[in-house]
Write a protein that holds these residues in place. Structure first.
Motif, PDB file in Angstrom:
ATOM      1  N   THR A   3      45.644  -9.769 -42.344  1.00  0.00           N
ATOM      2  CA  THR A   3      44.587  -9.617 -41.290  1.00  0.00           C
ATOM      3  C   THR A   3      45.152  -8.853 -40.213  1.00  0.00           C
ATOM      4  OG1 THR A   3      43.197 -11.525 -42.158  1.00  0.00           O
ATOM      5  CG2 THR A   3      42.768 -10.442 -39.662  1.00  0.00           C
ATOM      6  N   THR A   4      44.609  -7.985 -39.749  1.00  0.00           N
ATOM      7  CA  THR A   4      44.921  -7.280 -38.450  1.00  0.00           C
ATOM      8  C   THR A   4      44.087  -6.421 -37.796  1.00  0.00           C
ATOM      9  OG1 THR A   4      47.016  -5.652 -38.064  1.00  0.00           O
ATOM     10  CG2 THR A   4      45.603  -5.131 -39.839  1.00  0.00           C
ATOM     11  N   SER A   5      44.285  -6.036 -36.510  1.00  0.00           N
ATOM     12  CA  SER A   5      43.546  -4.960 -35.853  1.00  0.00           C
ATOM     13  C   SER A   5      43.889  -3.615 -36.317  1.00  0.00           C
ATOM     14  CB  SER A   5      43.919  -5.037 -34.254  1.00  0.00           C
ATOM     15  OG  SER A   5      43.621  -3.901 -33.455  1.00  0.00           O
ATOM     16  N   ALA A   6      43.247  -2.561 -36.425  1.00  0.00           N
ATOM     17  CA  ALA A   6      43.501  -1.115 -36.493  1.00  0.00           C
ATOM     18  C   ALA A   6      44.666  -0.693 -35.605  1.00  0.00           C
ATOM     19  CB  ALA A   6      42.441  -0.303 -36.668  1.00  0.00           C
ATOM     20  N   HIS A   7      44.968  -1.361 -34.507  1.00  0.00           N
ATOM     21  CA  HIS A   7      45.918  -0.815 -33.534  1.00  0.00           C
ATOM     22  C   HIS A   7      46.933  -1.830 -33.366  1.00  0.00           C
ATOM     23  CE1 HIS A   7      42.993   2.169 -32.163  1.00  0.00           C
ATOM     24  NE2 HIS A   7      42.111   1.347 -32.422  1.00  0.00           N
ATOM     25  N   THR A   8      47.270  -2.441 -34.576  1.00  0.00           N
ATOM     26  CA  THR A   8      48.599  -3.404 -34.274  1.00  0.00           C
ATOM     27  C   THR A   8      49.747  -2.425 -34.828  1.00  0.00           C
ATOM     28  OG1 THR A   8      47.416  -5.353 -34.795  1.00  0.00           O
ATOM     29  CG2 THR A   8      49.765  -5.264 -35.502  1.00  0.00           C
ATOM     30  N   ASP A  45      45.509   6.614 -32.919  1.00  0.00           N
ATOM     31  CA  ASP A  45      44.383   6.426 -32.319  1.00  0.00           C
ATOM     32  C   ASP A  45      43.483   7.682 -32.866  1.00  0.00           C
ATOM     33  OD1 ASP A  45      45.166   4.213 -30.785  1.00  0.00           O
ATOM     34  OD2 ASP A  45      44.771   5.356 -28.838  1.00  0.00           O
ATOM     35  N   ALA A  46      42.341   7.318 -33.429  1.00  0.00           N
ATOM     36  CA  ALA A  46      41.492   8.477 -34.022  1.00  0.00           C
ATOM     37  C   ALA A  46      40.475   8.738 -32.807  1.00  0.00           C
ATOM     38  CB  ALA A  46      40.555   8.079 -35.211  1.00  0.00           C
ATOM     39  N   VAL A  66      39.215   7.986 -38.643  1.00  0.00           N
ATOM     40  CA  VAL A  66      40.481   8.300 -39.436  1.00  0.00           C
ATOM     41  C   VAL A  66      40.474   9.059 -40.541  1.00  0.00           C
ATOM     42  CG1 VAL A  66      42.349   6.979 -40.686  1.00  0.00           C
ATOM     43  CG2 VAL A  66      41.473   6.210 -38.332  1.00  0.00           C
ATOM     44  N   HIS A  67      39.605   8.699 -41.442  1.00  0.00           N
ATOM     45  CA  HIS A  67      39.415   9.541 -42.777  1.00  0.00           C
ATOM     46  C   HIS A  67      39.226  10.863 -42.488  1.00  0.00           C
ATOM     47  CE1 HIS A  67      35.012   8.529 -41.987  1.00  0.00           C
ATOM     48  NE2 HIS A  67      34.909   9.769 -42.723  1.00  0.00           N
ATOM     49  N   GLU A  68      38.711  11.358 -41.351  1.00  0.00           N
ATOM     50  CA  GLU A  68      38.287  12.626 -41.043  1.00  0.00           C
ATOM     51  C   GLU A  68      39.294  13.524 -40.380  1.00  0.00           C
ATOM     52  OE1 GLU A  68      33.517  12.351 -40.110  1.00  0.00           O
ATOM     53  OE2 GLU A  68      35.137  11.833 -38.433  1.00  0.00           O
ATOM     54  N   GLY A 128      42.888  18.816 -27.500  1.00  0.00           N
ATOM     55  CA  GLY A 128      43.313  18.972 -28.881  1.00  0.00           C
ATOM     56  C   GLY A 128      44.512  18.028 -29.243  1.00  0.00           C
ATOM     57  N   VAL A 129      45.180  17.220 -28.480  1.00  0.00           N
ATOM     58  CA  VAL A 129      46.089  16.633 -28.623  1.00  0.00           C
ATOM     59  C   VAL A 129      45.924  14.952 -29.269  1.00  0.00           C
ATOM     60  CG1 VAL A 129      48.246  15.672 -27.749  1.00  0.00           C
ATOM     61  CG2 VAL A 129      47.275  17.782 -26.864  1.00  0.00           C
ATOM     62  N   TYR A 130      46.534  14.660 -30.496  1.00  0.00           N
ATOM     63  CA  TYR A 130      46.289  13.456 -31.131  1.00  0.00           C
ATOM     64  C   TYR A 130      47.473  12.527 -30.631  1.00  0.00           C
ATOM     65  CZ  TYR A 130      42.772  15.885 -33.952  1.00  0.00           C
ATOM     66  OH  TYR A 130      41.746  16.550 -34.150  1.00  0.00           O
ATOM     67  N   ILE A 131      46.908  11.022 -30.859  1.00  0.00           N
ATOM     68  CA  ILE A 131      47.700  10.213 -30.293  1.00  0.00           C
ATOM     69  C   ILE A 131      48.425   9.054 -31.241  1.00  0.00           C
ATOM     70  CG2 ILE A 131      47.661   8.218 -28.599  1.00  0.00           C
ATOM     71  CD1 ILE A 131      45.360   9.552 -27.382  1.00  0.00           C
ATOM     72  N   LEU A 132      49.853   9.023 -31.023  1.00  0.00           N
ATOM     73  CA  LEU A 132      50.704   8.048 -31.879  1.00  0.00           C
ATOM     74  C   LEU A 132      51.389   6.985 -30.853  1.00  0.00           C
ATOM     75  CD1 LEU A 132      52.099   6.989 -34.268  1.00  0.00           C
ATOM     76  CD2 LEU A 132      53.650   8.838 -33.854  1.00  0.00           C
TER      77      LEU A 132
END
Length: 210
Positions: free
Chosen positions: A46-51, A56-57, A68-70, A168-172
């Motif tokens: 079990t987890t958060s999507a941000h663990t 980040d989508a 995310v799937h897009e 247009g910059v995505y985040i990690l």
């Protein structure tokens, strides 16, 4: 020339790891043991999507943003530059202009010398609202940070998130760059193909470019 080994820059997912205050903690356990099934162990988590180390989508902070799937997986694979900005309380145009970012598509920022992953940091480096336009000028498509977020814990406006997304910059987030030297690398940090999700844990790895 023989390829250099990959470097894991992901946080291990453990039952005692720190998570965002108030978020769902990570837990893993065996639902069934080999003794019970007669053939295999079967685990569940079990987890958060941000663990831990995650992307980040845009949907995380924008109701009309991509889920995310897009997302285009090519954003998360390819050449990356690691830059050491340790000691900066905030990062934006002013802090990054001294660095050569010509041709950089993926920028990974080392903001600290490492932290205790079992405790959520009381303070971490955040980003200025001018970060998005600056990175767009440079052609950067992915920004990675070793901090838990590009915005402060108590932010409700999410200025840095929106600044990056608008340009247009995505985040990690939550990468682990302890012991990683500044320079150029190959990066793989693929999100899981989770239908409708606002974020996803990733296994992020780097390999030095010879």
């Amino acid at each position: 020339m023989k390829n250099k080994p990959w470097i894991d820059i992901s946080q291990p997912l453990t039952n005692d790891m720190a998570v965002w205050p108030g978020d769902t903690p990570f837990t893993f356990k065996l639902s069934f043991t080999k003794e019970q099934t007669g053939s295999v162990n079967i685990g569940q988590f079990t987890t958060s999507a941000h663990t831990g180390t995650h992307i980040d989508a845009p949907y995380h902070f924008d109701e009309n943003g991509e889920k995310v799937h897009e997302l285009d997986v090519n954003i998360y694979i390819g050449g990356a530059r690691v830059v050491d900005v340790t000691g900066c309380e905030m990062i934006g145009r002013e802090e990054l202009e001294p660095f050569n970012l010509d041709g950089v598509k993926r920028l990974l920022l080392k903001t600290s010398d490492g932290r205790d992953l079992g405790h959520f940091p009381e303070k971490f480096t955040i980003f200025r609202e001018n970060i998005g336009p600056f990175l767009k000028e440079k052609g950067v498509r992915l920004l990675g940070t070793d901090a838990p977020s590009v915005d402060a814990v108590d932010s409700k406006t999410m200025d840095a998130h929106h600044s990056l997304n608008d340009n247009g910059v995505y985040i990690l987030e939550n990468i682990v760059l302890t012991g990683v030297e500044p320079g150029d690398y190959e990066l793989i940090a693929l999100p899981l193909a989770i239908e409708g999700a606002d974020g996803s844990p990733v296994r992020a790895v780097l390999r030095p470019i010879a």
